[in-house]
Design an enzyme around this catalytic site. Structure first.
Site, mmCIF file in Angstrom:
data_model
loop_
_atom_site.group_PDB
_atom_site.id
_atom_site.type_symbol
_atom_site.label_atom_id
_atom_site.label_comp_id
_atom_site.label_asym_id
_atom_site.label_seq_id
_atom_site.Cartn_x
_atom_site.Cartn_y
_atom_site.Cartn_z
ATOM 1 N N CYS A 42 -0.712 4.691 1.513
ATOM 2 C CA CYS A 42 -1.594 5.860 1.463
ATOM 3 C C CYS A 42 -1.972 6.223 0.032
ATOM 4 O O CYS A 42 -1.102 6.518 -0.791
ATOM 5 C CB CYS A 42 -0.881 6.996 2.198
ATOM 6 S SG CYS A 42 -1.167 8.632 1.565
ATOM 7 N N CYS A 45 -1.077 9.776 -1.337
ATOM 8 C CA CYS A 45 0.372 9.881 -1.560
ATOM 9 C C CYS A 45 0.716 9.380 -2.963
ATOM 10 O O CYS A 45 1.475 10.009 -3.702
ATOM 11 C CB CYS A 45 1.153 9.048 -0.535
ATOM 12 S SG CYS A 45 0.849 9.502 1.187
#
Length: 226
Positions: A42, A45
Site C-alpha cells: 500500500c 502506508c
C-alpha cells in the site's frame, strides 16, 4: 543492530509483541492502543511511515499517549485482526481500549497536523464511536457533526456514514450545493428508494451547476438500473 535501534527512535515506537500482549499492556497502563493496520503493497502506508510517523511532534505525542502497534493485515495475526475489526482499506488506524473495543478509527493518508488531531480526538471521550452513535441516535443534526461521521466512517462503516449523509441532506437549509456535497450525495445513493435519491432529483438544477448534465443523467440511469 545499532541501525535498527536508531530507526526505532526515529519514528513512532511500535511494540514487537503479539496483539494479546499489547492488549494486556494497554490495560495495565490504562492507555489506548494505536494500531496501524497496513498492507505491504500500500502506497499511502509507506508514505505515512516515511513522512508522518517520523515527525517529532507525531512520535512524541503517540509515544507518550498510546501503546503503538503496527500490523501487516496479510500476515497470520493480521488476517484475524482485519476480520475482527472489519478492516477493508489501507492504512486503517484503530484506537482500541484495553477491553479490545475500537473507540475511534480513520482511514488513509493524513498530514502531520491532521494526524495529531486524530490522536487527540481519539482520546476525547465525546468522540468515541459509542458516544457519537448515541448522539446520532438521539437525533443530533449539526452539519459539522454529520460531516465528521461521514468522513471518518465512509470506508469502515458504510451504513452508518450513509445514514449520516441522509440526515445531512434532509436537514440541509441552504439550497446551494458544493462539489464536495455532490460527491457525498452520489457516493451514498445506490437505489431509487434511497432518501438521498429524492434529494438528487429535487435539486437537479443546483446539482447540474457542478455536475455536467450528461453525467447527471448517466448517474440517474445507473441508479434506476441498480
Amino acid at each position: 543492530s545499532t541501525s535498527a535501534v536508531l530507526f526505532s527512535q526515529e519514528s513512532i515506537q511500535f511494540e514487537k509483541d503479539n496483539f494479546a500482549k499489547i492488549l494486556e499492556k494497554a490495560k495495565k497502563q490504562n492507555k489506548l492502543i494505536f494500531l496501524d493496520a497496513y498492507a505491504s503493497w500500500c502506497g499511502p502506508c509507506k508514505m505515512m511511515d516515511k513522512n508522518i510517523f517520523t515527525k517529532n511532534s507525531v512520535k512524541e505525542y503517540y509515544n507518550a499517549h498510546f501503546i503503538n502497534a503496527k500490523i501487516d493485515i496479510e500476515k497470520v495475526e493480521g488476517v484475524t485482526i482485519a476480520k475482527k475489526y472489519n478492516v477493508r482499506a489501507y492504512p486503517t488506524y484503530l484506537f482500541i481500549n484495553g477491553k479490545g473495543e475500537v473507540v475511534h478509527k480513520a482511514v488513509g493518508y493524513f498530514e502531520e497536523n491532521q494526524f495529531l488531531d486524530l490522536g487527540k480526538n481519539a482520546q476525547n471521550p465525546n468522540n468515541n464511536i459509542e458516544a457519537i452513535k448515541k448522539r446520532f441516535d438521539e437525533g443530533e443534526s449539526n452539519p459539522e457533526f454529520l460531516k465528521n461521521i461521514i468522513n471518518t466512517n465512509y470506508s469502515s462503516d458504510y451504513d452508518f456514514a450513509k445514514k449520516a449523509s441522509e440526515r445531512y441532506f434532509s436537514t440541509k437549509k441552504n439550497p446551494d450545493i458544493s462539489k464536495d456535497e455532490v460527491g457525498i450525495l452520489m457516493f451514498f445513493t445506490q437505489s431509487p428508494n434511497d432518501a438521498n435519491y429524492q434529494y438528487f432529483i429535487k435539486n437537479k438544477n443546483e446539482i447540474i451547476k457542478i455536475l455536467p448534465e450528461d453525467k447527471y443523467l448517466l448517474f440517474d440511469n445507473q441508479v434506476k438500473l441498480s
